[in-house]
Design a protein around this motif. Structure first.
Motif, PDB file in Angstrom:
ATOM      1  N   HIS A  76      -6.529  47.967  37.791  1.00 25.77           N
ATOM      2  CA  HIS A  76      -7.123  49.295  37.661  1.00 25.77           C
ATOM      3  C   HIS A  76      -6.092  50.376  37.351  1.00 25.77           C
ATOM      4  O   HIS A  76      -6.445  51.559  37.278  1.00 25.77           O
ATOM      5  CB  HIS A  76      -7.879  49.661  38.951  1.00 25.77           C
ATOM      6  N   MET A  77      -4.837  49.991  37.167  1.00 24.27           N
ATOM      7  CA  MET A  77      -3.795  50.965  36.822  1.00 24.27           C
ATOM      8  C   MET A  77      -3.952  51.401  35.371  1.00 24.27           C
ATOM      9  O   MET A  77      -4.173  50.583  34.483  1.00 24.27           O
ATOM     10  CB  MET A  77      -2.398  50.360  37.031  1.00 24.27           C
ATOM     11  N   LYS A  78      -3.818  52.693  35.140  1.00 25.45           N
ATOM     12  CA  LYS A  78      -3.935  53.226  33.788  1.00 25.45           C
ATOM     13  C   LYS A  78      -2.597  53.230  33.048  1.00 25.45           C
ATOM     14  O   LYS A  78      -2.564  53.196  31.822  1.00 25.45           O
ATOM     15  CB  LYS A  78      -4.503  54.646  33.841  1.00 25.45           C
ATOM     16  N   SER A  79      -1.505  53.297  33.814  1.00 24.33           N
ATOM     17  CA  SER A  79      -0.175  53.355  33.199  1.00 24.33           C
ATOM     18  C   SER A  79       0.330  51.952  32.884  1.00 24.33           C
ATOM     19  O   SER A  79       0.507  51.137  33.803  1.00 24.33           O
ATOM     20  CB  SER A  79       0.811  54.056  34.138  1.00 24.33           C
ATOM     21  N   PRO A  80       0.595  51.622  31.617  1.00 22.75           N
ATOM     22  CA  PRO A  80       1.148  50.301  31.279  1.00 22.75           C
ATOM     23  C   PRO A  80       2.523  50.061  31.900  1.00 22.75           C
ATOM     24  O   PRO A  80       2.828  48.937  32.295  1.00 22.75           O
ATOM     25  CB  PRO A  80       1.243  50.342  29.744  1.00 22.75           C
ATOM     26  N   GLN A  81       3.344  51.131  31.991  1.00 22.59           N
ATOM     27  CA  GLN A  81       4.677  50.974  32.577  1.00 22.59           C
ATOM     28  C   GLN A  81       4.585  50.629  34.045  1.00 22.59           C
ATOM     29  O   GLN A  81       5.301  49.744  34.531  1.00 22.59           O
ATOM     30  CB  GLN A  81       5.473  52.269  32.374  1.00 22.59           C
ATOM     31  N   GLY A  82       3.710  51.323  34.785  1.00 19.39           N
ATOM     32  CA  GLY A  82       3.537  51.022  36.201  1.00 19.39           C
ATOM     33  C   GLY A  82       2.994  49.624  36.418  1.00 19.39           C
ATOM     34  O   GLY A  82       3.419  48.913  37.331  1.00 19.39           O
ATOM     35  N   ARG A  83       2.074  49.223  35.541  1.00 17.48           N
ATOM     36  CA  ARG A  83       1.498  47.882  35.642  1.00 17.48           C
ATOM     37  C   ARG A  83       2.559  46.814  35.396  1.00 17.48           C
ATOM     38  O   ARG A  83       2.654  45.838  36.145  1.00 17.48           O
ATOM     39  CB  ARG A  83       0.362  47.733  34.632  1.00 17.48           C
ATOM     40  N   ASN A  84       3.361  47.014  34.373  1.00 18.14           N
ATOM     41  CA  ASN A  84       4.395  46.030  34.042  1.00 18.14           C
ATOM     42  C   ASN A  84       5.468  45.939  35.132  1.00 18.14           C
ATOM     43  O   ASN A  84       5.957  44.851  35.445  1.00 18.14           O
ATOM     44  CB  ASN A  84       5.050  46.376  32.707  1.00 18.14           C
ATOM     45  N   LYS A  85       5.846  47.092  35.696  1.00 16.89           N
ATOM     46  CA  LYS A  85       6.860  47.096  36.748  1.00 16.89           C
ATOM     47  C   LYS A  85       6.360  46.372  37.991  1.00 16.89           C
ATOM     48  O   LYS A  85       7.080  45.576  38.599  1.00 16.89           O
ATOM     49  CB  LYS A  85       7.248  48.529  37.106  1.00 16.89           C
ATOM     50  N   ALA A  86       5.108  46.633  38.368  1.00 17.99           N
ATOM     51  CA  ALA A  86       4.526  45.965  39.540  1.00 17.99           C
ATOM     52  C   ALA A  86       4.420  44.464  39.322  1.00 17.99           C
ATOM     53  O   ALA A  86       4.756  43.664  40.207  1.00 17.99           O
ATOM     54  CB  ALA A  86       3.157  46.559  39.838  1.00 17.99           C
ATOM     55  N   LEU A  87       3.978  44.066  38.120  1.00 15.72           N
ATOM     56  CA  LEU A  87       3.820  42.645  37.826  1.00 15.72           C
ATOM     57  C   LEU A  87       5.167  41.929  37.774  1.00 15.72           C
ATOM     58  O   LEU A  87       5.281  40.774  38.199  1.00 15.72           O
ATOM     59  CB  LEU A  87       3.071  42.461  36.504  1.00 15.72           C
ATOM     60  N   ALA A  88       6.212  42.601  37.254  1.00 14.45           N
ATOM     61  CA  ALA A  88       7.537  41.982  37.163  1.00 14.45           C
ATOM     62  C   ALA A  88       8.092  41.683  38.543  1.00 14.45           C
ATOM     63  O   ALA A  88       8.603  40.586  38.804  1.00 14.45           O
ATOM     64  CB  ALA A  88       8.492  42.895  36.395  1.00 14.45           C
ATOM     65  N   THR A  89       7.980  42.656  39.448  1.00 16.87           N
ATOM     66  CA  THR A  89       8.465  42.454  40.819  1.00 16.87           C
ATOM     67  C   THR A  89       7.671  41.362  41.523  1.00 16.87           C
ATOM     68  O   THR A  89       8.238  40.502  42.205  1.00 16.87           O
ATOM     69  CB  THR A  89       8.361  43.762  41.613  1.00 16.87           C
ATOM     70  N   CYS A  90       6.355  41.391  41.357  1.00 13.19           N
ATOM     71  CA  CYS A  90       5.503  40.399  42.015  1.00 13.19           C
ATOM     72  C   CYS A  90       5.750  38.999  41.456  1.00 13.19           C
ATOM     73  O   CYS A  90       5.760  38.013  42.210  1.00 13.19           O
ATOM     74  CB  CYS A  90       4.036  40.772  41.839  1.00 13.19           C
ATOM     75  N   PHE A  91       5.962  38.893  40.144  1.00 10.25           N
ATOM     76  CA  PHE A  91       6.208  37.587  39.536  1.00 10.25           C
ATOM     77  C   PHE A  91       7.508  36.980  40.069  1.00 10.25           C
ATOM     78  O   PHE A  91       7.563  35.770  40.346  1.00 10.25           O
ATOM     79  CB  PHE A  91       6.285  37.724  38.012  1.00 10.25           C
ATOM     80  N   SER A  92       8.535  37.793  40.232  1.00 11.69           N
ATOM     81  CA  SER A  92       9.805  37.297  40.765  1.00 11.69           C
ATOM     82  C   SER A  92       9.619  36.738  42.167  1.00 11.69           C
ATOM     83  O   SER A  92      10.093  35.639  42.485  1.00 11.69           O
ATOM     84  CB  SER A  92      10.851  38.423  40.779  1.00 11.69           C
ATOM     85  N   HIS A  93       8.899  37.482  42.996  1.00 17.49           N
ATOM     86  CA  HIS A  93       8.694  37.038  44.376  1.00 17.49           C
ATOM     87  C   HIS A  93       7.827  35.794  44.443  1.00 17.49           C
ATOM     88  O   HIS A  93       8.117  34.861  45.206  1.00 17.49           O
ATOM     89  CB  HIS A  93       8.057  38.169  45.186  1.00 17.49           C
ATOM     90  N   LEU A  94       6.775  35.738  43.639  1.00 20.54           N
ATOM     91  CA  LEU A  94       5.898  34.566  43.632  1.00 20.54           C
ATOM     92  C   LEU A  94       6.633  33.315  43.149  1.00 20.54           C
ATOM     93  O   LEU A  94       6.371  32.207  43.633  1.00 20.54           O
ATOM     94  CB  LEU A  94       4.683  34.831  42.740  1.00 20.54           C
ATOM     95  N   THR A  95       7.548  33.488  42.201  1.00 19.19           N
ATOM     96  CA  THR A  95       8.333  32.351  41.714  1.00 19.19           C
ATOM     97  C   THR A  95       9.199  31.794  42.827  1.00 19.19           C
ATOM     98  O   THR A  95       9.280  30.570  43.033  1.00 19.19           O
ATOM     99  CB  THR A  95       9.216  32.778  40.530  1.00 19.19           C
ATOM    100  N   VAL A  96       9.859  32.688  43.574  1.00 19.93           N
ATOM    101  CA  VAL A  96      10.696  32.255  44.696  1.00 19.93           C
ATOM    102  C   VAL A  96       9.846  31.558  45.757  1.00 19.93           C
ATOM    103  O   VAL A  96      10.240  30.521  46.310  1.00 19.93           O
ATOM    104  CB  VAL A  96      11.443  33.463  45.304  1.00 19.93           C
ATOM    105  N   VAL A  97       8.671  32.111  46.038  1.00 21.16           N
ATOM    106  CA  VAL A  97       7.774  31.517  47.039  1.00 21.16           C
ATOM    107  C   VAL A  97       7.374  30.108  46.633  1.00 21.16           C
ATOM    108  O   VAL A  97       7.400  29.171  47.447  1.00 21.16           O
ATOM    109  CB  VAL A  97       6.513  32.402  47.219  1.00 21.16           C
ATOM    110  N   SER A  98       7.001  29.921  45.364  1.00 25.01           N
ATOM    111  CA  SER A  98       6.576  28.592  44.900  1.00 25.01           C
ATOM    112  C   SER A  98       7.730  27.600  44.934  1.00 25.01           C
ATOM    113  O   SER A  98       7.536  26.422  45.283  1.00 25.01           O
ATOM    114  CB  SER A  98       6.004  28.691  43.487  1.00 25.01           C
ATOM    115  N   PHE A  99       8.939  28.048  44.592  1.00 24.39           N
ATOM    116  CA  PHE A  99      10.106  27.170  44.623  1.00 24.39           C
ATOM    117  C   PHE A  99      10.435  26.710  46.038  1.00 24.39           C
ATOM    118  O   PHE A  99      10.873  25.583  46.238  1.00 24.39           O
ATOM    119  CB  PHE A  99      11.324  27.885  44.036  1.00 24.39           C
ATOM    120  N   TYR A 100      10.210  27.586  47.005  1.00 17.76           N
ATOM    121  CA  TYR A 100      10.621  27.264  48.373  1.00 17.76           C
ATOM    122  C   TYR A 100       9.505  26.593  49.180  1.00 17.76           C
ATOM    123  O   TYR A 100       9.718  25.542  49.791  1.00 17.76           O
ATOM    124  CB  TYR A 100      11.090  28.530  49.093  1.00 17.76           C
TER     125      TYR A 100
END
Length: 315
Positions: A227-251
């Motif tokens: 529901h975010m209107k800002s593409p930059q805010g959306r991309n920044k949130a997704l980038a941080t979340c993707f990094s954390h989810l990758t670490v979670v899946s690896f561990y």
């Protein structure tokens, strides 16, 4: 007679990393390179977080704790493996074995809890950004770290006490490159089926429940991001979340296989492969995942590098 031998002989023998592998020395040298890369990478991340004021935020404070855990985790197993390999000795004292088990479970348990709390931090940051500074303050961050380490220590104390008191009536050779609880349980002359259920229950507490909380947090995060209107805010949130989810899946993924399935389902080589992934590869990959996909960390590195080059040029 067997009980008498058990009390007199207290040292263990480590079979080493994949003892039947033909060119295991090549793998050892690769692991040594990975070890130094993991230590250097995590210390660089710690240095950047300490030096750059823009990284003095709750998220990066928790990330610095993750780096400390990773350095300690890989250092609890690899150096001993290196010493045994180059000295051609395979023995390990009972005290050293118990110490490895204690630190392995302390660090592993602390990381499981910390990854869960990092997901909660991202949930608050994305879903309640206006209240973030109030909910996740420095006191709360410190409490999160204390809870992580305390939970890891309590679980580790129980595992270590039980494992080191198991009777070993036959061979004291542990089919692993470090002292790990499932490998020791396999050489015990005591029926450990009941304790395997205890391990399963603790696995639910430290693996399945945290994973459930993490998935719930990211479900709310993704719904908010949509529901975010800002593409930059959306991309920044997704980038941080993707990094954390990758670490979670690896561990957490390999931990489910190791501690949530019966020991009879694992061969020694499979257990060693999973352990190498969790204790060697993951600590090296974590700083790479966060550094390469995080513009704040990359920017901090560039600022420190430019500052160093300018000061050197002026001299």
């Amino acid at each position: 007679m067997e009980e008498e031998n058990e009390t007199l002989t207290t040292d263990f023998i480590l079979s080493g990393l994949f003892p039947d592998m033909k060119y295991v020395s090549i793998l050892i040298y690769i692991i040594i390179l990975i070890y130094f890369a993991a230590v250097i990478g995590n210390f660089i991340l710690l240095f950047l977080i300490w030096m750059d004021l823009s990284l003095h935020t709750p998220m990066y404070f928790l990330l610095s704790q993750l780096s400390l855990i990773d350095v300690a985790l890989i250092s609890s197993t690899v150096p001993k493996m290196m010493v045994n390999f180059f000295s051609r000795r395979r023995d390990i004292t009972r005290v050293a074995c118990g110490t490895q088990i204690f630190f392995f479970f302390t660090l592993g348990g602390a990381e499981c809890i910390l990854l869960t709390l990092m997901a909660y931090d991202r949930y608050v940051a994305v879903c309640n950004p206006l209240r973030y500074a109030v909910i996740i303050n420095h006191v709360v961050c410190l409490q999160m770290v204390i809870v992580s380490w305390t939970g890891g220590i309590l679980a580790s104390t129980a595992h270590t006490f039980y494992t080191m008191n198991l009777p070993i009536c036959g061979s004291r050779e542990i089919h692993h490159f470090f002292c790990e609880m499932p490998a020791i349980m396999k050489i015990s002359c005591k029926d450990t089926s009941t304790y395997e259920m205890v391990v399963f229950v603790m696995g639910i507490a430290f693996i399945i429940i945290p994973f459930g909380f993490i998935m719930a947090s990211y479900t709310f995060i993704f719904l908010t991001v949509l529901h975010m209107k800002s593409p930059q805010g959306r991309n920044k949130a997704l980038a941080t979340c993707f990094s954390h989810l990758t670490v979670v899946s690896f561990y957490l993924g390999p931990c489910v296989y190791m501690y949530m399935t019966p020991g009879s389902f694992h061969t020694p080589d499979q257990e060693q492969a999973v352990s190498v992934f969790c204790t060697v590869l993951t600590p090296m990959l974590n700083p790479l995942i966060y550094n390469l996909r995080n513009k704040d960390v990359v920017g901090a590195f560039q600022k420190v590098l430019r500052k160093h080059l300018i000061s050197k040029w002026n001299i």
